[in-house]
Design a protein around this motif. Structure first.
Motif, PDB file in Angstrom:
ATOM      1  N   LEU A 219       0.963  -1.038  -0.122  1.00 42.16           N
ATOM      2  CA  LEU A 219       0.043   0.376  -0.320  1.00 42.16           C
ATOM      3  C   LEU A 219       1.177   1.474  -0.067  1.00 42.16           C
ATOM      4  O   LEU A 219       0.558   2.543  -0.866  1.00 42.16           O
ATOM      5  CB  LEU A 219      -0.768   0.436   1.384  1.00 42.16           C
ATOM      6  N   HIS A 220       2.015   1.614   1.042  1.00 48.30           N
ATOM      7  CA  HIS A 220       3.185   2.232   1.045  1.00 48.30           C
ATOM      8  C   HIS A 220       3.622   2.763  -0.522  1.00 48.30           C
ATOM      9  O   HIS A 220       3.352   4.726  -0.352  1.00 48.30           O
ATOM     10  CB  HIS A 220       3.747   2.247   1.648  1.00 48.30           C
ATOM     11  N   SER A 221       3.292   1.581  -1.840  1.00 48.96           N
ATOM     12  CA  SER A 221       3.398   2.706  -3.171  1.00 48.96           C
ATOM     13  C   SER A 221       2.951   2.976  -3.534  1.00 48.96           C
ATOM     14  O   SER A 221       3.077   3.969  -4.480  1.00 48.96           O
ATOM     15  CB  SER A 221       4.578   1.097  -3.490  1.00 48.96           C
ATOM     16  N   THR A 222       1.741   3.051  -3.336  1.00 51.58           N
ATOM     17  CA  THR A 222       0.830   3.728  -3.895  1.00 51.58           C
ATOM     18  C   THR A 222       0.015   5.162  -3.250  1.00 51.58           C
ATOM     19  O   THR A 222      -0.693   6.018  -4.374  1.00 51.58           O
ATOM     20  CB  THR A 222      -0.207   3.244  -3.968  1.00 51.58           C
ATOM     21  N   VAL A 223       0.132   5.520  -1.753  1.00 45.07           N
ATOM     22  CA  VAL A 223       0.080   6.135  -0.997  1.00 45.07           C
ATOM     23  C   VAL A 223       0.392   7.344  -1.621  1.00 45.07           C
ATOM     24  O   VAL A 223       1.872   8.293  -1.584  1.00 45.07           O
ATOM     25  CB  VAL A 223       0.367   6.435   0.146  1.00 45.07           C
ATOM     26  N   ASP A 224      -0.389   8.749  -1.313  1.00 44.91           N
ATOM     27  CA  ASP A 224       0.368  10.256  -1.988  1.00 44.91           C
ATOM     28  C   ASP A 224       0.077  11.300  -0.147  1.00 44.91           C
ATOM     29  O   ASP A 224      -1.205  11.544   0.490  1.00 44.91           O
ATOM     30  CB  ASP A 224      -1.226  11.210  -3.100  1.00 44.91           C
ATOM     31  N   PHE A 225       1.263  11.170  -0.601  1.00 44.98           N
ATOM     32  CA  PHE A 225       1.278  11.873   1.087  1.00 44.98           C
ATOM     33  C   PHE A 225       1.010  12.914   1.228  1.00 44.98           C
ATOM     34  O   PHE A 225       0.777  14.194   2.277  1.00 44.98           O
ATOM     35  CB  PHE A 225       3.026  11.271   2.047  1.00 44.98           C
ATOM     36  N   ASP A 226       0.640  13.636  -0.126  1.00 44.27           N
ATOM     37  CA  ASP A 226       0.385  15.371   0.203  1.00 44.27           C
ATOM     38  C   ASP A 226      -0.674  15.160   0.978  1.00 44.27           C
ATOM     39  O   ASP A 226      -1.687  16.628   1.541  1.00 44.27           O
ATOM     40  CB  ASP A 226       0.810  16.154  -1.230  1.00 44.27           C
ATOM     41  N   ARG A 227      -1.396  14.153   0.771  1.00 38.69           N
ATOM     42  CA  ARG A 227      -3.562  14.710   1.580  1.00 38.69           C
ATOM     43  C   ARG A 227      -2.964  13.648   3.054  1.00 38.69           C
ATOM     44  O   ARG A 227      -4.112  14.298   3.245  1.00 38.69           O
ATOM     45  CB  ARG A 227      -3.618  13.464   0.323  1.00 38.69           C
ATOM     46  N   ALA A 228      -1.977  13.633   3.807  1.00 42.77           N
ATOM     47  CA  ALA A 228      -2.119  12.749   4.078  1.00 42.77           C
ATOM     48  C   ALA A 228      -2.044  13.784   5.694  1.00 42.77           C
ATOM     49  O   ALA A 228      -1.771  14.703   5.712  1.00 42.77           O
ATOM     50  CB  ALA A 228      -0.851  11.929   5.227  1.00 42.77           C
TER      51      ALA A 228
END
Length: 228
Positions: A219-228
């Motif tokens: 899952l980590h490889s698909t996350v947009d961390f700008d949304r976190a």
């Protein structure tokens, strides 16, 4: 980031990064493991500085992980949580404020969770595409049951102290959680260790954690961390 002090038969371990709500980096995880395990105190009391217990993993660290580092970071947190769970000391979590994500998972690894009426719990990573991977998918259903665990993990909703007490996330609500650690330390120390070993005897959990870390990395490889 981690402070320790000895108070009689209790070792007090403080997550001391209040400006980040005690979020943990890799070095912080290592320091926490040492603080809990490198002691002969029969009881360890784990608390957070400031107005939070622990916000879990530092998202700045999580966002910078690449490739296999995501799985390794999940395993790292699992190792620390398991060290708390398998420590020879009885570990009491004193929760006076929010526990989020990895903070919930560290609390789940403790033997007794005691909160004030300000304690709250949530697994919010589902909102941006992750989940709690420090043993949370193993321990949460064990503690609160599969139905409550599914609700908490899938919704990311915040649970207050009274609701946490009803479902078993908290053992007690009290104005002075630290007093519970002192109460436990007054019991026979050999009996405390023996009881913990018997109640914690669950070899199957490690294989579940291996699969948890692999799913986290995917899952980590698909996350947009700008949304976190």
């Amino acid at each position: 980031m981690i402070r320790t002090q000895r108070d009689g038969d209790v070792r007090v371990v403080t997550l001391d990064r209040p400006e980040r709500r005690n979020a943990l980096t890799i070095d912080g995880l290592d320091a926490l493991e040492a603080a809990v395990t490198e002691t002969d105190a029969p009881v360890v009391y784990l608390r957070g500085a400031g107005d939070a217990f622990c916000a879990g993993a530092d998202l700045d660290v999580v966002a910078d992980l690449e490739g296999d580092e995501a799985r390794e970071f999940a395993v790292h947190g699992q190792v620390v949580a398991r060290a708390i769970e398998e420590s020879s000391s009885a570990v009491v979590a004193g929760i006076d404020g929010p526990a989020r994500g990895g903070g919930v998972e560290l609390a789940l690894a403790c033997d007794v969770r005691v909160g004030t009426d300000r304690a709250t719990f949530a697994e919010p990573a589902v909102e941006f595409g992750l989940f709690g991977a420090w043993g949370g998918t193993v321990r949460l259903p064990r503690v609160v049951g599969e139905g409550e665990a599914m609700d908490l993990a899938l919704s990311g909703r915040v649970v207050d102290a009274e609701a946490a007490l009803r479902m078993g996330l908290l053992s007690r609500i009290t104005a002075d959680p630290r007093a519970v650690a002192t109460e436990l330390a007054a019991n026979d120390h050999g009996a405390l260790a023996a009881i913990k070993r018997r109640l914690r005897d669950d070899d199957a959990a490690t294989e579940q954690e291996r699969r948890e870390a692999a799913a986290f990395a995917d899952l980590h490889s698909t996350v947009d961390f700008d949304r976190a």
